[in-house]
Each structure stands twice: as C-alpha cells, then as structure tokens.
Design a protein around this motif. Sequence first.
Motif, PDB file in Angstrom:
ATOM      1  N   ASN A  33       0.936  -1.288   0.102  1.00  0.00           N
ATOM      2  CA  ASN A  33       0.048   0.035   0.059  1.00  0.00           C
ATOM      3  C   ASN A  33       0.839   1.137   0.301  1.00  0.00           C
ATOM      4  OD1 ASN A  33      -2.427  -1.364   0.043  1.00  0.00           O
ATOM      5  ND2 ASN A  33      -2.326  -1.674   2.315  1.00  0.00           N
ATOM      6  N   ASP A  34       1.898   1.263  -0.824  1.00  0.00           N
ATOM      7  CA  ASP A  34       2.520   2.508  -0.913  1.00  0.00           C
ATOM      8  C   ASP A  34       3.376   2.663   0.405  1.00  0.00           C
ATOM      9  OD1 ASP A  34       2.213   2.841  -3.806  1.00  0.00           O
ATOM     10  OD2 ASP A  34       0.509   3.957  -3.265  1.00  0.00           O
ATOM     11  N   MET A  35       3.738   1.646   0.952  1.00  0.00           N
ATOM     12  CA  MET A  35       4.625   2.019   2.093  1.00  0.00           C
ATOM     13  C   MET A  35       5.529   3.002   2.216  1.00  0.00           C
ATOM     14  SD  MET A  35       6.083  -0.871   4.965  1.00  0.00           S
ATOM     15  CE  MET A  35       4.308  -1.330   5.323  1.00  0.00           C
ATOM     16  N   ASP A  36       5.975   4.087   2.622  1.00  0.00           N
ATOM     17  CA  ASP A  36       7.007   4.932   2.547  1.00  0.00           C
ATOM     18  C   ASP A  36       8.503   4.426   2.666  1.00  0.00           C
ATOM     19  OD1 ASP A  36       8.277   7.414   2.498  1.00  0.00           O
ATOM     20  OD2 ASP A  36       7.937   7.674   4.747  1.00  0.00           O
ATOM     21  N   GLY A  37       9.128   4.526   1.614  1.00  0.00           N
ATOM     22  CA  GLY A  37      10.460   4.010   1.371  1.00  0.00           C
ATOM     23  C   GLY A  37      10.661   2.580   1.290  1.00  0.00           C
ATOM     24  N   VAL A  38       9.678   1.652   1.062  1.00  0.00           N
ATOM     25  CA  VAL A  38       9.951  -0.079   1.244  1.00  0.00           C
ATOM     26  C   VAL A  38       9.685  -0.434  -0.300  1.00  0.00           C
ATOM     27  CG1 VAL A  38       9.085  -2.081   2.192  1.00  0.00           C
ATOM     28  CG2 VAL A  38       9.092   0.004   3.368  1.00  0.00           C
ATOM     29  N   ARG A  39      10.656  -1.223  -0.656  1.00  0.00           N
ATOM     30  CA  ARG A  39      10.496  -2.000  -2.010  1.00  0.00           C
ATOM     31  C   ARG A  39       9.599  -3.172  -1.983  1.00  0.00           C
ATOM     32  NH1 ARG A  39      16.333  -2.584  -3.519  1.00  0.00           N
ATOM     33  NH2 ARG A  39      15.240  -4.316  -4.453  1.00  0.00           N
ATOM     34  N   PRO A  40       9.012  -3.380  -2.998  1.00  0.00           N
ATOM     35  CA  PRO A  40       8.371  -5.134  -3.056  1.00  0.00           C
ATOM     36  C   PRO A  40       9.407  -6.067  -2.573  1.00  0.00           C
ATOM     37  CG  PRO A  40       7.748  -3.574  -5.005  1.00  0.00           C
ATOM     38  CD  PRO A  40       8.743  -2.737  -4.190  1.00  0.00           C
TER      39      PRO A  40
END
Length: 183
Positions: free
Chosen positions: A174-181
């Motif tokens: 959910n578009d977590m800030d600064g986290v890549r899949p």
Amino acid sequence: MALYGELSHPKRYITTHSEDGKAIIDGTLPAELPFNEVPSKSVGLSTCYVTEGFPTVLEDGKDIAVYQKNLINPPGLTVSNGTVIRYVDMRPDNKAIMHRTISLDYGVVLEGEVELILDSGETRILRRGDICIQRATMHAWRNTSATDWARMLFVLQPVQPHAVGGKELVEELNDMDGVRPSS
C-alpha cells in the motif's frame, strides 16, 4: 551516539573460525550497522543480516557475500528464498500504513511501547520483550509514545503460498514509505 532520540546505535558481530578451528569475530564487515530513513523520516530501518537458500551455506563465507550483496542492493521487506533480520525504529506517535507480507515474521519490541493493529480492528499493546508472530496477516504498527522513539527487531522468513477463504494472499505494501516490494 543516539540515532533517534535516546535509542542507541546497535552493532552487529559476525562469528567465524580461525585456521585452528577456534571461534573468532569475522572482520569482513564493520560492526556498525547502517540505518536508512524512509523519505518521511518516520521510520529508520537497518538490515542486520540476509540469507538466501535453505539451509544457509557458511562455507567460504558465502552467507557473508549474500549479506554484502543485500547491503548494496537492499531487499524488499522479505526475501523469497531466505531470511531477513531487521531493526525498525519508529518516530514518536507514528503509525505505519496497513500492510501484508507473505512471510512468517517474529517481531520483538526492544524499546518503547508499540500497538499492533489488525485489519479486523483488533489491537494489542506490546511492551519491551513482547513478541508478535505475524502469519501473512494485514497489520500496522503504532508507536504509542508522543515523545519517545520505539524499536522493534524483526526476523522474516518466506512461507509457502497461502490461501484464506479460497483466495491466495499476496503482498500488499500500500505504497509504504520507502519500502520496495519483496524479492
């Protein structure tokens, strides 16, 4: 020196063997752990170690080489064929976005008080030493303090594909800030 508020900057020590088979500290990497802030500066992340493959290969420092590769090109939250151990430092009064990883995660509160929030609306307060076992559930974390940073330590490992109610679960960041899949 404090990294965030009064939280210490932890070190990581890796052991190995001397030529005569005695246990020693490996000097390949400095003990100082690198921390990265997400763009909003609400969270600091440190990838303490990463493995790939089961069982992990220690021969000739292959596990250390895997970790070094992941320091240069950090993984997403999880690694599909290995483990990740990571510190997560949370700004005072910060609530993470609701998310799901397809993994089995051990989350331990090291400093502060953190609220676990599930998508069902159920919550639990975790204090220093408390552990949460995340089993591919939709969840968020909230630092309950208005003044102090909180720190958790997470160990994440992959799981087999998992379905609930006939629907296979997928990673939801959910578009977590600064986290890549995850990889």
